[in-house]
Design a protein around this motif. Structure first.
Motif, PDB file in Angstrom:
ATOM      1  N   UNK A 161       0.839  -1.200   0.000  1.00  0.00           N
ATOM      2  CA  UNK A 161       0.000   0.000   0.000  1.00  0.00           C
ATOM      3  C   UNK A 161       0.877   1.255   0.000  1.00  0.00           C
ATOM      4  N   UNK A 162       1.893   1.248   0.865  1.00  0.00           N
ATOM      5  CA  UNK A 162       2.784   2.408   0.963  1.00  0.00           C
ATOM      6  C   UNK A 162       3.499   2.648  -0.369  1.00  0.00           C
ATOM      7  N   UNK A 163       4.024   1.531  -0.944  1.00  0.00           N
ATOM      8  CA  UNK A 163       4.765   1.673  -2.204  1.00  0.00           C
ATOM      9  C   UNK A 163       3.864   2.167  -3.328  1.00  0.00           C
ATOM     10  N   UNK A 164       2.627   1.649  -3.368  1.00  0.00           N
ATOM     11  CA  UNK A 164       1.697   2.077  -4.410  1.00  0.00           C
ATOM     12  C   UNK A 164       1.368   3.553  -4.261  1.00  0.00           C
ATOM     13  N   UNK A 165       1.229   3.946  -2.994  1.00  0.00           N
ATOM     14  CA  UNK A 165       0.963   5.352  -2.720  1.00  0.00           C
ATOM     15  C   UNK A 165       2.066   6.230  -3.288  1.00  0.00           C
ATOM     16  N   UNK A 166       3.308   5.799  -3.058  1.00  0.00           N
ATOM     17  CA  UNK A 166       4.437   6.590  -3.571  1.00  0.00           C
ATOM     18  C   UNK A 166       4.457   6.581  -5.100  1.00  0.00           C
ATOM     19  N   UNK A 167       4.018   5.452  -5.665  1.00  0.00           N
ATOM     20  CA  UNK A 167       4.084   5.298  -7.112  1.00  0.00           C
ATOM     21  C   UNK A 167       3.124   6.263  -7.815  1.00  0.00           C
ATOM     22  N   UNK A 168       1.998   6.590  -7.136  1.00  0.00           N
ATOM     23  CA  UNK A 168       1.052   7.531  -7.742  1.00  0.00           C
ATOM     24  C   UNK A 168       1.751   8.828  -8.090  1.00  0.00           C
ATOM     25  N   UNK A 169       2.528   9.318  -7.129  1.00  0.00           N
ATOM     26  CA  UNK A 169       3.262  10.558  -7.383  1.00  0.00           C
ATOM     27  C   UNK A 169       4.315  10.367  -8.461  1.00  0.00           C
ATOM     28  N   UNK A 170       4.891   9.146  -8.467  1.00  0.00           N
ATOM     29  CA  UNK A 170       5.968   8.823  -9.399  1.00  0.00           C
ATOM     30  C   UNK A 170       5.547   9.113 -10.839  1.00  0.00           C
ATOM     31  N   UNK A 171       4.315   8.677 -11.191  1.00  0.00           N
ATOM     32  CA  UNK A 171       3.843   8.832 -12.568  1.00  0.00           C
ATOM     33  C   UNK A 171       3.876  10.308 -12.979  1.00  0.00           C
ATOM     34  N   UNK A 172       3.325  11.159 -12.099  1.00  0.00           N
ATOM     35  CA  UNK A 172       3.262  12.567 -12.478  1.00  0.00           C
ATOM     36  C   UNK A 172       4.664  13.174 -12.477  1.00  0.00           C
ATOM     37  N   UNK A 173       5.509  12.737 -11.528  1.00  0.00           N
ATOM     38  CA  UNK A 173       6.878  13.260 -11.479  1.00  0.00           C
ATOM     39  C   UNK A 173       7.640  12.887 -12.739  1.00  0.00           C
ATOM     40  N   UNK A 174       7.399  11.646 -13.192  1.00  0.00           N
ATOM     41  CA  UNK A 174       8.110  11.188 -14.376  1.00  0.00           C
ATOM     42  C   UNK A 174       7.704  12.009 -15.601  1.00  0.00           C
ATOM     43  N   UNK A 175       6.390  12.242 -15.705  1.00  0.00           N
ATOM     44  CA  UNK A 175       5.898  13.041 -16.825  1.00  0.00           C
ATOM     45  C   UNK A 175       6.519  14.439 -16.771  1.00  0.00           C
ATOM     46  N   UNK A 176       6.540  14.965 -15.539  1.00  0.00           N
ATOM     47  CA  UNK A 176       7.121  16.276 -15.316  1.00  0.00           C
ATOM     48  C   UNK A 176       8.567  16.328 -15.772  1.00  0.00           C
ATOM     49  N   UNK A 177       9.316  15.296 -15.322  1.00  0.00           N
ATOM     50  CA  UNK A 177      10.734  15.192 -15.640  1.00  0.00           C
ATOM     51  C   UNK A 177      10.945  15.135 -17.156  1.00  0.00           C
ATOM     52  N   UNK A 178      10.099  14.311 -17.820  1.00  0.00           N
ATOM     53  CA  UNK A 178      10.225  14.166 -19.274  1.00  0.00           C
ATOM     54  C   UNK A 178       9.996  15.521 -19.955  1.00  0.00           C
ATOM     55  N   UNK A 179       8.963  16.261 -19.480  1.00  0.00           N
ATOM     56  CA  UNK A 179       8.666  17.579 -20.074  1.00  0.00           C
ATOM     57  C   UNK A 179       9.852  18.520 -19.909  1.00  0.00           C
ATOM     58  N   UNK A 180      10.398  18.542 -18.669  1.00  0.00           N
ATOM     59  CA  UNK A 180      11.526  19.437 -18.404  1.00  0.00           C
ATOM     60  C   UNK A 180      12.730  19.077 -19.243  1.00  0.00           C
ATOM     61  N   UNK A 181      12.960  17.741 -19.377  1.00  0.00           N
ATOM     62  CA  UNK A 181      14.107  17.303 -20.167  1.00  0.00           C
ATOM     63  C   UNK A 181      13.910  17.693 -21.636  1.00  0.00           C
ATOM     64  N   UNK A 182      12.650  17.613 -22.095  1.00  0.00           N
ATOM     65  CA  UNK A 182      12.362  18.010 -23.468  1.00  0.00           C
ATOM     66  C   UNK A 182      12.696  19.490 -23.653  1.00  0.00           C
ATOM     67  N   UNK A 183      12.361  20.296 -22.611  1.00  0.00           N
ATOM     68  CA  UNK A 183      12.663  21.725 -22.679  1.00  0.00           C
ATOM     69  C   UNK A 183      14.165  21.950 -22.793  1.00  0.00           C
ATOM     70  N   UNK A 184      14.939  21.047 -22.135  1.00  0.00           N
ATOM     71  CA  UNK A 184      16.396  21.183 -22.158  1.00  0.00           C
ATOM     72  C   UNK A 184      17.012  20.523 -23.379  1.00  0.00           C
ATOM     73  N   UNK A 185      16.160  20.017 -24.266  1.00  0.00           N
ATOM     74  CA  UNK A 185      16.646  19.368 -25.486  1.00  0.00           C
ATOM     75  C   UNK A 185      17.448  18.091 -25.227  1.00  0.00           C
ATOM     76  N   UNK A 186      17.167  17.394 -24.147  1.00  0.00           N
ATOM     77  CA  UNK A 186      17.855  16.109 -23.963  1.00  0.00           C
ATOM     78  C   UNK A 186      16.811  14.990 -23.955  1.00  0.00           C
ATOM     79  N   UNK A 187      17.241  13.810 -24.397  1.00  0.00           N
ATOM     80  CA  UNK A 187      16.282  12.720 -24.549  1.00  0.00           C
ATOM     81  C   UNK A 187      15.817  12.233 -23.180  1.00  0.00           C
ATOM     82  N   UNK A 188      14.633  11.633 -23.141  1.00  0.00           N
ATOM     83  CA  UNK A 188      14.065  11.173 -21.882  1.00  0.00           C
ATOM     84  C   UNK A 188      14.895  10.019 -21.327  1.00  0.00           C
ATOM     85  N   UNK A 189      15.020   9.985 -19.986  1.00  0.00           N
ATOM     86  CA  UNK A 189      15.709   8.868 -19.347  1.00  0.00           C
ATOM     87  C   UNK A 189      14.772   7.664 -19.347  1.00  0.00           C
ATOM     88  N   UNK A 190      15.254   6.555 -19.871  1.00  0.00           N
ATOM     89  CA  UNK A 190      14.413   5.365 -19.889  1.00  0.00           C
ATOM     90  C   UNK A 190      14.674   4.563 -18.626  1.00  0.00           C
TER      91      UNK A 190
END
Lengths: 272, 162
Positions: A71-100
């Motif tokens: 339950x705790x891990x899943x809870x953390x994972x919810x935020x993970x999804x949005x953080x990852x999307x956020x990170x990808x957007x920011x990286x796109x702004x910096x012109x670097x490819x997304x971290x896989x």
């Protein structure tokens, strides 16, 4: 007798200096798997008992514990999804490819090196599962080591605490780079050649730096346990405790770094 | 003699396999440091009992298997065991008439030579020990020698290996 000495010294040099015996070694290792299997029988009996002879209450307790953790891990994972999307957007702004995210393969430890100074594990995955020499190995808590030898159905891993192993690290807090060397003791790494004035303190987390292009960037390696600064010495004496459970883990993860490790690391470095 | 020599290869072979298993059964803590050199013990016994059958070639082959099992540099155990067998063959006529205590003392010496050679090669490799603990197996090997001697002698007589 002279011939014997010649053959043995020749083999020693061939293996030690030129690493020419990999294929022969892998073949013999496959041939000797039955010996490992027999040697594993006592441990296998222990596992069988653990699996079949447990009380209902202890199982229920385990189950409760795991559900809570899940339950705790899943809870953390919810935020993970949005953080990852956020990170990808920011990286796109910096012109670097997304971290896989890296792919992993679960492997089981089927043997340990009998010599207490030699820190090696034998895993039940080998060439037939696309394991390759140099592949990093992690457990739930951090980096464990790297694959040094692959045979058809097994592979041999050198742990980060082996006296012949070194891993490039950086301090997670401020990015100071260093090299953590094994000592031959399972709970001790030493960080050599760090200037006495460098900002590194007890409790700092060391993570892989990705330099050396062998390990992917960002996996926890060790926590600094002691920093000794002797004014008479040019370098500080730094000890660290490995993050991974090197002597306890039964199931471990082999990491398949997506694409070229060097490229991904360079991107991560440029972006961060 | 020629007919007799063909007897009981499997007894010798299985004693070596058993030594391999005992040599790699996972042990932790102090027990790992105390593990006797089972393969060297078995090899010493056969070298004393059947010096015309078990010699350098056997030692090299057994050592090669041990190197692979242990993940050591290929040649480490080969060299150490070849030396042990060479010494036991020099001494075998004396060893046969020694009392068990004297034999154990000799085994202590032989296992010590084995450990030293292994240690030298490991140091060249960069995995040398930082203390003298690596000599402990020499003591435990001597302690376990009577057990190995009695067991293998019984097996040899029972299965008539000559």
């Amino acid at each position: 007798m002279g011939l014997v000495a010649l053959v043995v010294v020749g083999l020693l040099v061939a293996d030690l200096r030129y690493s020419q015996l990999g294929t022969a070694r892998a073949f013999l290792d496959t041939l000797l798997i039955p010996v490992h299997t027999v040697a594993d029988i006592p441990a296998a009996i222990g596992r069988w008992q653990e699996r079949h002879l447990r009380s209902r209450s202890s199982l229920m307790e385990d189950n409760d514990h795991l559900s809570r953790e899940n339950l705790v891990l899943k809870g953390r994972l919810q935020q993970m999804a949005s953080l990852q999307a956020n990170n990808a957007r920011l990286r796109a702004l910096l012109n670097s490819s997304a971290l896989l995210r890296d792919d992993v393969l679960v492997a089981e430890v089927i043997g340990v090196a009998p010599d207490p100074v030699r820190h090696q594990l034998l895993l039940d995955k080998g060439g037939s599962d696309d394991v390759y020499a140099g592949q990093p190995l992690i457990d739930a808590d951090g980096l464990m080591g790297q694959v040094i030898e692959v045979s058809e159905f097994t592979s041999r891993v050198l742990l980060i605490t082996d006296a012949t192993h070194s891993v490039p690290v950086q301090v997670n807090r401020n990015g100071v780079r260093a090299v953590a060397e094994g000592t031959g003791s399972l709970d001790l790494l030493e960080v050599h050649h760090v200037a006495a004035t460098t900002d590194i303190a007890e409790g700092d987390l060391l993570v892989t730096s990705g330099l050396g292009q062998r390990f992917p960037i960002g996996y926890p390696v060790a926590t600094v346990t002691r920093v000794e600064r002797d004014p008479g010495q040019a370098f500080a004496r730094i000890e660290a405790r490995p993050a991974a459970a090197l002597d306890r883990a039964r199931h471990v993860l082999l990491v398949f770094a997506r694409g070229d490790v060097a490229e991904v690391n360079a991107e991560a470095g440029a972006g961060g | 003699m020629v007919e007799q020599q063909a007897r009981g290869y499997w007894v010798i072979l299985s004693s070596f396999l058993l030594a391999y298993v005992l040599a790699i059964v996972p042990l932790t803590g102090l027990a790992a440091w105390l593990r006797p050199e089972w393969l060297a013990l078995v090899l010493i016994y056969w070298a004393i009992a059947l010096p015309y059958r078990v010699g350098l070639a056997t030692a090299m082959l057994a050592g090669l298997g041990m190197d692979v099992l242990e993940g050591a540099v290929i040649g480490q155990n080969m060299l150490a065991l070849a030396l042990v067998v060479l010494l036991s063959r020099l001494l075998y006529q004396r060893l046969r008439v020694f009392s068990i205590g004297q034999q154990a003392l000799t085994v202590f010496f032989l296992a010590g030579v084995h450990q030293l050679v292994c240690q030298w090669i490991q140091t060249v490799e960069g995995a040398g020990a930082r203390s003298l603990w690596f000599m402990l197996p020499a003591i435990t090997s001597a302690v376990f020698w009577p057990l190995v001697l009695v067991t293998l002698r019984r097996a040899r007589r029972h299965f008539e290996v000559y």
